[in-house]
Design an enzyme around this catalytic site. Sequence first.
Site, PDB file in Angstrom:
ATOM      1  N   ASP A 355      37.811  39.260  42.388  1.00 30.44           N
ATOM      2  CA  ASP A 355      36.912  40.992  42.348  1.00 30.44           C
ATOM      3  C   ASP A 355      35.377  40.668  42.884  1.00 30.44           C
ATOM      4  O   ASP A 355      35.270  39.292  42.340  1.00 30.44           O
ATOM      5  CB  ASP A 355      36.455  41.019  40.704  1.00 30.44           C
ATOM      6  CG  ASP A 355      36.155  41.974  40.148  1.00 30.44           C
ATOM      7  OD1 ASP A 355      36.832  43.302  40.861  1.00 30.44           O
ATOM      8  OD2 ASP A 355      35.291  42.093  39.437  1.00 30.44           O
ATOM      9  N   GLU A 384      38.192  41.684  47.111  1.00 32.29           N
ATOM     10  CA  GLU A 384      37.258  42.732  46.932  1.00 32.29           C
ATOM     11  C   GLU A 384      36.099  41.954  48.248  1.00 32.29           C
ATOM     12  O   GLU A 384      35.016  41.735  47.148  1.00 32.29           O
ATOM     13  CB  GLU A 384      36.634  43.451  46.225  1.00 32.29           C
ATOM     14  CG  GLU A 384      37.597  44.613  45.166  1.00 32.29           C
ATOM     15  CD  GLU A 384      36.821  44.849  44.435  1.00 32.29           C
ATOM     16  OE1 GLU A 384      37.598  46.416  43.905  1.00 32.29           O
ATOM     17  OE2 GLU A 384      36.551  44.252  43.397  1.00 32.29           O
TER      18      GLU A 384
END
Length: 669
Positions: A355, A384
């Site tokens: 994340d 990400e």
Amino acid sequence: MAKNRILWGILGFALVHGATAAPASLPPADYRYPADDLGAVYTPQATTLKVWAPTADTVAVELFSDPTNAAVATTPMTRDASGIWSLTLPGNQAGNYYLYQLALPQGPGGTPARVEVNDPYAHGTSANSGRTLIYDPALTNPTGWDQDQYVSLPHNVDAVLYEVHVRDFSINPNAGIRERGKYSGMVEAGTKTPQGEASGLDHLAELGITHVHLLPVNDYAGGDERQPAEAYTWYGWGYDPVLYASPEGSYASEADGSVRQREFKQLVQALHQRHIGVVLDVVFNHTAETGGGLFSIFDKVYPGYYYRTDAAGHPANATGCGNEFASERPMARKLVVDTIQYWLREYHVDGFRFDLMGILDRATMLEVYRAAKRINPNAILYGEGWDMEQVLPRQMMMTQANLRGTGVAAFNDGIRDNIKGDAGNGPARGFVQGGGAPYGGLARFWLNLKGQGTGRGDRNIPVASPNETINYDSVHDDLCLWDKLQVSAPDAPESTRIRMDKLAAGIVLTAQGVPFLQGGDEFLRSKQLVSNSYNNNDPRVNPFDWSLKAAHRDVFDYYRGLIALRKSHPAFRLTSRAAVDQAMVFATNAPEKVVAYVLRNHANGDSWRNILVIYNGSGAARNMAVSGEWQVVANGERAGVEELETAKDHLPVEPFSLIVAHTEGDGHF
Ligand code: CA
């Protein structure tokens, strides 16, 4: 939550003797503890606890016989020169719980404090992150665990990733699942929807995906794990991490004890038995709380060390979650690397999704990569790579721009936005709704389809190979694909929006790169136009509605057929930039809003000589002139590996649809 945690919390009162204690000598800022025995090391004969708390004046272990009663003993720990505190508890401690009690000359609030805190390396906890559990890990192994194998695919591009939240998947009664909302419910065999379709685990196997990507399943703060799953008054995606090395308790049939460990291993094992790997979504970029908060861990052990601050000394907050984990500091980096290794070894997981990976530093991610590959050479790592950091130099961070050549993949917002328009909730259209390729035009879109770049907007950010781009049209954030099509093509009849949906999936599953699907998109899941459902407990929003599977069986079969096509034809899974440049030839004379290319000459050892792919992103039927005879295996209606029809000299392509065809001929347009 444990009662004593509230009483203790962070009281912030001055220590009676704190003012006169000799200051502890601090290790240098680059100090790194070389061993891997932080936390509890259990044997039936004794349990040794170690915690790094170099600023503490004293550390003691409070031992509890259960999650709620008062401590049965409080025993001081011994400090070494570098600030590692240790204590060996003799005898078999399995089933007991503990907390550390620290006297800090400067607590999380800056003043002397006495704090009580879980072990940052806790492998288990009582309900709601209450107390750290000591247990025998071997006793949490299901039968046959020693035979359990990783799902080993040679390259990232061989994976078909399927993102799902444990609770969403099985909580709806129409899943036909007994253990609703639980790890164990996700892997019940033989379950059916009311219409008789396979649900749950059987559905995953039927669809043919290779990896389940689970939204966070490590211990997180939100909710009350003790409520019955079908009567939760809360909902959480899990992006509020507390204890990184303990499974979350709300998905276990019991929140206390080592039930969660056993049930999570059973989930991994059952998926592995169906040849489905498990990817964990890990949230190292921030923690649920800092300072003296109830769910703050690191700030109570070594105040300030684990979080970035800006030049003025204020907490950095590029994550938007209140804090940033300082992964670049050696002991914070060690925690990340140790945690990754632990989940690989102890739970046999097959990969990780990071994340806000762009908030983590590149050196940490490279160490993670090396460590993970040493344990499982086929581990898949992606995240990400958004460029968000405000405090550290951006060249330090693991962003899209900086991961080229590392083997770690990034979510590709470039292909996402060109497929469906931007990720916002507005009417922006992309290729599949007739909007062309709004970000950089078709030339840019080609690079996305070739697996040669990521990045939002007009600018292409090169990657070293298709293994480094995660291609997707929908993810838990923002509107799911079906809802996005509703807001961006409101005037189109449902039958047309279904064509757009199938075309989007077709692009993701035929493009070079790593395909990623949001669970439920394969039967037109809707979240009722809620674009950020992270805490939405409305039963119509997050839970899968399994009745959709029968209602949209044609869409499901289409996704399934595309997955089968991809898995059986390596031409769609090229592994190098050079191989793509050699094999993939685009038609330069394609009609407006049409992309057509050929994968040439048994690309990547494919059994088919030449494969033609046409995406028609316009509302008009098109007719592509082709040379020779072609066997069509995918069109607007169906997709798979079987021949649907034969075309000679020209190929009709319906509005908003794709064609995949192959020929033993020369394969020219
Ligand atoms: Ca929890």
